[in-house]
Motif scaffolding. Structure first.
Motif, PDB file in Angstrom:
ATOM      1  N   ALA B 608       0.832  -1.199   0.000  1.00 53.06           N
ATOM      2  CA  ALA B 608       0.000   0.000   0.000  1.00 53.06           C
ATOM      3  C   ALA B 608       0.868   1.249   0.000  1.00 53.06           C
ATOM      4  O   ALA B 608       0.625   2.195  -0.745  1.00 53.06           O
ATOM      5  CB  ALA B 608      -0.913  -0.016   1.220  1.00 53.06           C
ATOM      6  N   ASP B 609       1.878   1.249   0.811  1.00 54.12           N
ATOM      7  CA  ASP B 609       2.776   2.406   0.853  1.00 54.12           C
ATOM      8  C   ASP B 609       3.420   2.651  -0.489  1.00 54.12           C
ATOM      9  O   ASP B 609       3.495   3.781  -0.980  1.00 54.12           O
ATOM     10  CB  ASP B 609       3.885   2.159   1.892  1.00 54.12           C
ATOM     11  N   ALA B 614       3.965   5.645  -5.567  1.00 51.12           N
ATOM     12  CA  ALA B 614       4.021   5.625  -7.036  1.00 51.12           C
ATOM     13  C   ALA B 614       2.963   6.547  -7.614  1.00 51.12           C
ATOM     14  O   ALA B 614       3.201   7.255  -8.598  1.00 51.12           O
ATOM     15  CB  ALA B 614       3.830   4.197  -7.536  1.00 51.12           C
ATOM     16  N   ARG B 615       1.786   6.554  -6.997  1.00 50.07           N
ATOM     17  CA  ARG B 615       0.675   7.327  -7.545  1.00 50.07           C
ATOM     18  C   ARG B 615       0.928   8.819  -7.442  1.00 50.07           C
ATOM     19  O   ARG B 615       0.653   9.570  -8.353  1.00 50.07           O
ATOM     20  CB  ARG B 615      -0.599   6.979  -6.775  1.00 50.07           C
ATOM     21  N   THR B 620       3.749  12.649  -1.695  1.00 49.20           N
ATOM     22  CA  THR B 620       4.406  11.832  -0.679  1.00 49.20           C
ATOM     23  C   THR B 620       5.673  12.507  -0.179  1.00 49.20           C
ATOM     24  O   THR B 620       5.919  12.593   1.019  1.00 49.20           O
ATOM     25  CB  THR B 620       4.765  10.447  -1.249  1.00 49.20           C
ATOM     26  N   ALA B 621       6.446  12.979  -1.159  1.00 48.49           N
ATOM     27  CA  ALA B 621       7.695  13.629  -0.748  1.00 48.49           C
ATOM     28  C   ALA B 621       7.414  14.858   0.095  1.00 48.49           C
ATOM     29  O   ALA B 621       8.048  15.087   1.122  1.00 48.49           O
ATOM     30  CB  ALA B 621       8.500  14.008  -1.992  1.00 48.49           C
ATOM     31  N   PHE B 622       6.442  15.643  -0.351  1.00 50.12           N
ATOM     32  CA  PHE B 622       6.087  16.869   0.367  1.00 50.12           C
ATOM     33  C   PHE B 622       5.684  16.568   1.802  1.00 50.12           C
ATOM     34  O   PHE B 622       6.143  17.203   2.750  1.00 50.12           O
ATOM     35  CB  PHE B 622       4.949  17.532  -0.395  1.00 50.12           C
TER      36      PHE B 622
END
Lengths: 108, 705, 177
Positions: B608-609, B614-615, B620-622
């Motif tokens: 899931a992570d 990927a999406r 995510t990075a932010f």
């Protein structure tokens, strides 16, 4: 007398100055000693001039300090000349020279 | 403040015992070093004391840029026998136990006094005595500090016990306990001082000990930087604190906490006072932001995870970070006097909670999840303060101490059992190997996420209820708070799922995870129990009377009275019973639902992570970088400051100061060499000098006439 | 007389040949003696000639002759080389300064001393008549007088010692004064 004492003092100063100049400028030790004598003479003269001034100011009462001291100075000058010359002889024997330029033993 | 009945001179033993413990542990540390031959003269040796010289040589990582590096290897020396240093553990723990017992006795005395006895105190030292301005250092147990001191000494004691097991084999065993006890001493000074100045002394002390303990394994390089970062950020807050206290002195002429609190009401009528109070409160709140890791001064706390886990549990969950809350509650009239300030506090708190909560959603390091969670929960406490619910803030403080310490210690147990692996993506199915840790961790997570009837549920709900009750713009705050609660549940159970469930993502051939020794699991169990029953401190008012609803609120009433009166003067808000039950129900549903969602999504593993990453890699990075705040600080503040410092050191230091000093040396040298030339031995030159000076003398002589 | 004294002094300093210097010095002594006389110091004038011109100059001459310092070759009258030495200018400046200060002081002094009685005359026999000098010397200045005589004795001894050779005797023994 008619010559004012101040002039004597000026003369003494001039002679002294000449003696000093010679003391600095000459190379020869003996000449330097002579210049010292010259300076002493100038000092003598100034003493006497001052004595004269005092005498005249005191209405003729002789001020003997001047001449007495001048006598002493003459004696001392003689002594100093004798000793100095003896030193010069000793110096000449060791260094074969009386030129001040070459006698810089006190260097550093 | 009522004068105490009876002699309470023994009160100062409460902070003194940990101080003594610290001193003894320092001595033990010194002895340990000596027995290792650190002080023996040896040719070519380092002679450098410390952790047995096990340099990992990690060097500078350039950590300023990535605050969220996966320092998955909590490496430290494992196998160094402690020798006489092993005594440090029992000594330190006993000091804590003594302090705890004394606190219980003191609180008992206080409680026995009934409504009339508001505090018992004992004066320790007359510090400043200038007639116009006096500072007295005394230990005060009043109703608020009673709660705090029980939490600090109780939870502190449990953590001390735990740490004996966790730090076993570390080269700096005795030093660790020295620092820990010193920290508790400072914290107690902070809570128990009667004067703002004494509080500040403790304030600074905890900051120092935090620095020492975060950077405990400084040989690795990055903990030292983290410690520095924590200290500097704290310092910024401290500056704000100081200026605020200057303002308070200017307004009230005293730094005595209870005197100030009592005097606010009277002063409000005067000209300009309300603005000054607003300013003072704002500045003090700035100090609290630094200490309690709120926006914008929170980025040090995730980095502080570089320290040993007991440190994170004690300092960054239960105690130091709560100092800011304590400050505000203690001086509640100062803050309550201005509604604008209250709103600001509330906004800052809830925003911090939101940002931190969202960051925790994508963290891989188990300690980082907990760190951001702490920041988030602290945000809740400030939200409570901003809504005027001072007692709720303290309630949440206490319950949070229980379950967060439990969670941290549990995480420590996991890390310990996983041989210092911290990355959840490399864990999994640990419930098979560490049953006790698993169960207690479960309880802690339930409490954190606000599952019904556990302590966290009641405290969080109380906060949200009070926020809702204020109405107006506070509805927005409530909404954000609710969102954050959803995130809290989600990330908590994600953490549980990734760690204890799912496939094993580590190599079982290389090592087997093992359960921790009893000295570590027993504190876990105790804390778990507290996390369950802690809710009894303050049941919601809608509960029947036999449960003593809002017990804490009633207990703290004498302390909170001035502030609450000020707030009530602006219009009282109360919730109808229906609304209360509705909110309670909403809270339960939300918590359960999101917990379930988080758990289900991640119990299969890290798929899931990875899918999320990927999406939407940018998001995510932010999120994972705390909304980029740390990087922003680097670029905007740290970079320029370093540049200025470099410039100053190069220009001013190099050119002016060095030039001056070297120049002096140069002058002396050149002068000397020129003087040397004078001894030429040239007699005429000597004569010349004589003549010249004589002329000068003659000139002066003549001039005199 | 004054001019003569100055001229002679200048010669002393400027002359290249030491013998010339000595003779110039002699001349200046004589000039000074005359000046003393004119100023009313008879005894001193006599003493000057006796001691200075008589004994000291002779001493100088002896030494120069002994050390054979007089150069044979003809040379310039004036020693110009000496002005090129290091510090020459400084030396002259210093000397000039001294002269200037002295003269300045002298001219100022006339205001400081008690006014000269215009009617005053120098006493008969001069300021330093033997009688006056003797009275002063043996009353007030007795001690310096005795000390100076001891000093003279010491000098005599010292000179003998200084000029003595370490090795065998050569020309040049002690010097009487």
């Amino acid at each position: 007398m008619s010559v004012p004492s101040e002039h004597l003092l000026v003369l003494a100063a001039i002679l002294f100055g000449i003696g000093v100049a010679g003391f600095f400028l000459r190379r020869n030790v003996i000449i330097v000693l002579m210049c010292i004598e010259l300076m002493l003479n100038a000092a003598n003269l100034s003493f006497l001039a001052a004595s004269r001034m005092h005498t005249l100011a005191n209405g003729g009462q002789p001020d003997t300090q001047g001449p007495i001291f001048a006598i002493f100075i003459i004696v001392v000058a003689a002594i100093e000349a004798a000793v100095g010359l003896a030193l010069v002889i000793a110096l000449y024997r060791n260094k074969q020279t009386v030129s001040l330029d070459e006698v810089a033993d006190l260097k550093n | 403040m009522q004068s105490p009945q009876g002699d309470y001179g023994w009160l100062w033993w409460i902070p003194a015992l940990p101080l003594l413990g610290s001193a003894v542990c320092a001595l033990l540390h010194f002895l340990t070093l000596r027995s290792r031959g650190v002080f023996a003269p040896k040719a070519g040796g380092h002679g450098h004391g410390g952790h047995g010289g096990h340099d990992h040589g990690h060097g500078k990582h350039g950590h300023d840029d990535h605050a969220h590096d996966d320092h998955a290897h909590d490496d430290h020396e494992h196998s160094v026998p402690a020798g006489i240093g092993a005594l440090a553990h029992p000594i330190a723990a006993l000091a804590m136990l003594g302090a705890f017992i004394l606190s219980i006795l003191a609180v008992k005395d206080l409680a026995a006094g009934g409504e009339q006895l508001t505090s018992i105190e004992s004066s320790v030292w007359h510090w400043i005595d200038t007639g116009a301005f006096n500072i007295d250092i005394s230990i005060v147990i009043d109703r608020l500090s009673a709660v705090m001191v029980l939490v600090v000494t109780g939870v502190g004691f449990l953590i001390h016990v735990y740490a004996g097991g966790y730090m076993k084999g570390d080269a700096g065993f005795a030093k660790f306990f020295c620092y820990l006890n010193l920290f508790v001493f400072s914290m107690l000074m902070l809570i128990l001082s009667s004067s703002l100045l004494g509080l500040f002394v403790g304030w600074e002390g905890v900051g120092l000990c935090s620095y020492l303990l975060i950077g405990f394994w400084y040989e690795k390089g990055w903990p030292a930087e983290a410690g520095q970062k924590a200290f500097v950020m704290n310092r910024i807050g401290d500056a704000s604190f100081l200026i605020g206290s200057f303002l308070l002195v200017h307004l009230f002429g005293t730094l005595d906490l209870s005197d100030i609190a009592a005097a606010v009401q009277g002063k409000l009528g005067e000209d300009g006072v309300s603005f000054q109070l607003l300013l003072a409160g704002l500045l003090l709140f700035g100090g609290a932001c630094g200490k309690s890791a709120q926006l914008p001064l929170f980025t040090w706390l995730p980095d502080a995870m570089a320290g040993p886990t007991p440190v994170s549990a004690l300092i960054h969950a239960a105690t130091m970070v709560t100092a800011g809350i304590y400050l505000v509650v203690r001086l509640n009239p100062v803050f309550a006097a201005s509604p604008e300030l209250m709103l600001v506090i509330g906004i800052v708190g809830v925003l911090t909670a939101f940002v931190a909560g969202s960051t925790a959603l994508v963290q891989r390091d188990i300690k980082k999840v907990l760190a951001y969670s702490t920041v988030s929960q602290l945000g809740y406490m400030f939200l409570a303060l901003g809504s005027g619910a001072f007692a709720s803030a303290i309630f949440h403080l206490a319950t949070h101490a229980f379950f967060k310490a439990l969670l941290f210690l549990g995480a420590g147990s996991v890390i310990h059992g996983m041989h210092h692996e911290q990355d959840m993506h490399r864990m999994g199915n640990l419930r098979k190997y560490m049953p006790q840790t698993f169960l207690t961790f479960l309880v802690g997570s339930a409490a954190l996420s606000g599952l019904p009837l556990l302590s966290g549920f009641f405290s969080k709900d109380e906060i949200l209820a009070h926020t809702f009750a204020n109405g107006g713009v506070y509805y927005v705050l409530w909404g954000i708070g609710l969102l954050t609660a959803m995130m809290t549940a989600f990330y908590t159970w994600r953490m549980v799922a990734l760690t204890f469930f799912g496939p094993e993502r580590f190599d079982t051939k290389k090592f087997q995870p093992h359960e921790s020794p009893a000295v570590m699991t027993i504190p876990l169990i105790i804390l778990a129990v507290l996390s369950v029953i802690g809710g009894a401190l303050s049941f919601p008012p809608v509960f029947p009377a036999i449960f003593h609803p809002e017990f804490l609120h009633h207990w703290l009433h004498p302390v909170l009275q001035p502030g609450e009166e000020l707030i009530a003067a602006r219009g009282a808000h109360a919730l109808s019973h229906t609304t209360e039950w509705a909110l309670l129900g909403l809270g339960s549903v939300v918590a359960l639902a999101l917990a379930h969602a988080g758990f289900r999504k991640h119990m299969a593993g890290i798929a899931a992570d990875e899918a999320t990453a990927a999406r939407s890699p940018v998001r995510t990075a932010f999120l994972s970088m705390a909304w980029g705040l740390d990087a922003a600080y680097q670029k905007l503040i740290v970079g320029p400051v370093r540049l200025v410092a470099l410039m100053i050191s190069a220009v001013i230091d190099g050119t002016f100061i060095d030039g001056f000093v070297n120049g002096a040396g140069e002058v002396a040298l050149s002068f000397g060499s020129r003087m040397r030339a004078m001894t030429s031995g040239n007699i005429a030159a000597y004569g010349l000098w004589m003549g010249a000076i004589t002329a000068l003398i003659a000139l002066i002589f003549v001039w005199q006439r | 007389m004054a001019g003569l004294a100055v001229a002679a002094a200048l010669c002393v300093v400027l002359a290249r040949n030491p013998i010339a210097s000595i003779l110039a010095l002699l001349a200046s002594f004589f000039a000074l003696a005359t000046i003393y006389l004119l100023a009313g110091f008879q005894m001193l004038a006599a003493a000057q000639i006796l001691v200075y011109a008589g004994a000291i100059m002779v001493l100088f001459l002896f030494v120069i002759m002994l050390l054979n310092l007089a150069d044979e070759k003809p040379m310039a009258r004036v020693d110009t080389a000496m002005f090129l030495r290091r510090n020459a200018v400084t030396g002259m400046l210093v000397a000039g300064a001294l002269v200037g200060i002295g003269a300045f002081a002298a001219l100022q002094a006339s205001g400081a001393l008690p006014a000269i009685d215009p009617n005053a005359k120098l006493p008969e026999g001069g300021i330093d008549s033997i009688q006056n000098l003797g009275e002063a010397m043996f009353s007030r200045w007795l001690l310096p007088f005795e000390v100076i005589s001891v000093l003279l004795l010491a000098t005599a001894v010292a000179v003998v010692v200084l000029a003595k050779r370490n090795r065998g005797p050569q020309a040049g023994g002690g010097k009487g004064s």
